[in-house]
Design a protein around this motif. Structure first.
Motif, mmCIF file in Angstrom:
data_model
loop_
_atom_site.group_PDB
_atom_site.id
_atom_site.type_symbol
_atom_site.label_atom_id
_atom_site.label_comp_id
_atom_site.label_asym_id
_atom_site.label_seq_id
_atom_site.Cartn_x
_atom_site.Cartn_y
_atom_site.Cartn_z
ATOM 1 N N UNK A 161 -14.479 57.702 53.225
ATOM 2 C CA UNK A 161 -14.885 56.732 54.231
ATOM 3 C C UNK A 161 -14.767 57.279 55.648
ATOM 4 N N UNK A 162 -15.716 56.894 56.481
ATOM 5 C CA UNK A 162 -15.758 57.318 57.880
ATOM 6 C C UNK A 162 -15.114 56.246 58.762
ATOM 7 N N UNK A 163 -14.768 56.585 60.003
ATOM 8 C CA UNK A 163 -14.101 55.608 60.861
ATOM 9 C C UNK A 163 -15.021 54.547 61.436
ATOM 10 N N UNK A 164 -16.339 54.784 61.487
ATOM 11 C CA UNK A 164 -17.262 53.856 62.122
ATOM 12 C C UNK A 164 -18.435 53.522 61.211
ATOM 13 N N UNK A 165 -19.182 52.493 61.587
ATOM 14 C CA UNK A 165 -20.431 52.127 60.923
ATOM 15 C C UNK A 165 -21.436 51.719 61.989
ATOM 16 N N UNK A 166 -22.706 51.990 61.747
ATOM 17 C CA UNK A 166 -23.759 51.628 62.691
ATOM 18 C C UNK A 166 -24.481 50.377 62.213
ATOM 19 N N UNK A 167 -24.725 49.466 63.133
ATOM 20 C CA UNK A 167 -25.481 48.264 62.807
ATOM 21 C C UNK A 167 -26.967 48.591 62.812
ATOM 22 N N UNK A 168 -27.668 48.180 61.733
ATOM 23 C CA UNK A 168 -29.099 48.474 61.592
ATOM 24 C C UNK A 168 -29.822 47.200 61.163
ATOM 25 N N UNK A 169 -30.692 46.653 62.005
ATOM 26 C CA UNK A 169 -31.488 45.504 61.561
ATOM 27 C C UNK A 169 -32.408 45.908 60.410
ATOM 28 N N UNK A 170 -32.519 45.075 59.393
ATOM 29 C CA UNK A 170 -33.456 45.341 58.313
ATOM 30 C C UNK A 170 -34.859 45.507 58.899
ATOM 31 N N UNK A 171 -35.570 46.547 58.452
ATOM 32 C CA UNK A 171 -36.871 46.875 58.997
ATOM 33 C C UNK A 171 -36.826 47.974 60.038
ATOM 34 N N UNK A 172 -35.622 48.331 60.481
ATOM 35 C CA UNK A 172 -35.445 49.411 61.468
ATOM 36 C C UNK A 172 -35.439 50.759 60.761
ATOM 37 N N UNK A 173 -35.788 51.804 61.495
ATOM 38 C CA UNK A 173 -35.756 53.154 60.953
ATOM 39 C C UNK A 173 -34.393 53.804 61.155
ATOM 40 N N UNK A 174 -33.995 54.602 60.189
ATOM 41 C CA UNK A 174 -32.852 55.501 60.314
ATOM 42 C C UNK A 174 -33.397 56.918 60.211
ATOM 43 N N UNK A 175 -33.118 57.734 61.221
ATOM 44 C CA UNK A 175 -33.597 59.112 61.238
ATOM 45 C C UNK A 175 -32.423 60.057 61.081
ATOM 46 N N UNK A 176 -32.450 60.849 60.028
ATOM 47 C CA UNK A 176 -31.430 61.884 59.822
ATOM 48 C C UNK A 176 -31.878 63.145 60.551
ATOM 49 N N UNK A 177 -30.903 63.870 61.116
ATOM 50 C CA UNK A 177 -31.187 65.076 61.894
ATOM 51 C C UNK A 177 -30.370 66.234 61.334
ATOM 52 N N UNK A 178 -31.023 67.369 61.158
ATOM 53 C CA UNK A 178 -30.376 68.598 60.712
ATOM 54 C C UNK A 178 -30.388 69.608 61.856
ATOM 55 N N UNK A 179 -29.343 70.394 62.003
ATOM 56 C CA UNK A 179 -29.362 71.471 62.989
ATOM 57 C C UNK A 179 -29.971 72.737 62.423
ATOM 58 N N UNK A 180 -29.948 72.852 61.096
ATOM 59 C CA UNK A 180 -30.568 73.997 60.456
ATOM 60 C C UNK A 180 -31.034 73.615 59.066
ATOM 61 N N UNK A 181 -32.160 74.165 58.644
ATOM 62 C CA UNK A 181 -32.655 74.009 57.279
ATOM 63 C C UNK A 181 -33.609 75.162 57.015
ATOM 64 N N UNK A 182 -33.476 75.799 55.846
ATOM 65 C CA UNK A 182 -34.143 77.079 55.631
ATOM 66 C C UNK A 182 -35.139 77.108 54.483
ATOM 67 N N UNK A 183 -35.380 75.994 53.801
ATOM 68 C CA UNK A 183 -36.232 76.010 52.619
ATOM 69 C C UNK A 183 -37.386 75.022 52.756
ATOM 70 N N UNK A 184 -38.551 75.384 52.201
ATOM 71 C CA UNK A 184 -39.743 74.546 52.350
ATOM 72 C C UNK A 184 -40.276 73.990 51.032
#
Length: 235
Positions: A70-93
């Motif tokens: 478990x993490x210390x925080x949680x983000x509030x997200x309205x249903x219908x909203x987008x969540x965007x994951x971000x990577x600093x590096x990724x090497x495969x296509x």
């Protein structure tokens, strides 16, 4: 909005292939773990992950959240909203992207991701008919270092884990799994939940022998690909 939860300490990390390192939600950036500079007691929504290295079998216990607790925080997200994951590096296509949710029955500290409660809200596998190509979901991550998914608009409010998974297929019959989880609190007036046939357990949402997992994209003349696991639930 952030919700405080107990602190945790991030372990030392080792660089290798890639992992989600932050999230963008509602115009805000929520930092995650960084492979080269972990922060002890970091106030983040992401569950801890130990390193950038792949998971090699679908039954590995780390498949749930890459070893995260478990993490210390949680983000509030309205249903219908987008969540965007971000990577600093990724090497495969070559390989699919999958995005999953898990409904937590109570507080995040007691939410372990166990049981047949995971459901898929997004996926991007192969488009076109050439397995040995760059027409894959992970090629989008390779190019943009981001992947955005909408939380189903009719989803019942509550505490959820959101799990982003990259399945790298660039080595024949040697699948590599890269999953990370974050904690979100879905809000809204929805009441929908996925049907039982779209719920699964993680680890082991599919067999290691599943043709979407154990595949040689370079041989055999294959022209199509089915992403492993249940179908996407859109709400």
């Amino acid at each position: 909005m952030l919700f405080s939860l107990p602190l945790l300490v991030a372990p030392a990390l080792v660089a290798a292939h890639g992992a989600v390192t932050s999230y963008e939600i509602g115009g805000k950036t929520y930092e995650g773990y960084q492979g080269y500079s972990p922060v002890a007691g970091a106030q983040i929504i992401q569950r801890q992950w130990p390193d950038y290295n792949p998971i090699m079998t679908v039954t590995d216990p780390k498949m749930t959240c890459n070893g995260g607790t478990s993490a210390p925080l949680a983000a509030e997200v309205p249903a219908g909203e987008n969540v965007t994951a971000v990577w600093k590096q990724w090497t495969h296509e070559q390989g699919p992207v999958m995005v999953w949710l898990y409904s937590c029955e109570s507080e995040f500290t007691a939410c372990d991701g166990k049981g047949k409660k995971w459901f898929k809200i997004d996926e991007l596998g192969l488009w076109g008919n050439v397995l040995n190509s760059n027409n894959w979901g992970t090629a989008v991550v390779f190019k943009d270092l981001k992947y955005s998914s909408r939380i189903p608009k009719t989803l019942k409010p509550g505490n959820y884990l959101i799990r982003h998974e990259l399945l790298a297929l660039h080595q024949a019959n040697t699948p590599q799994f890269y999953p990370e989880c974050a904690q979100i609190k879905v809000t809204g007036s929805g009441s929908a939940t996925p049907p039982a046939n779209l719920l699964t357990s993680i680890p082991a949402y599919a067999a290691q022998s599943d043709p979407g997992i154990m595949v040689d994209i370079y041989q055999g003349g294959g022209t199509s690909y089915k992403t492993p696991g249940p179908a996407v639930w859109t709400g």
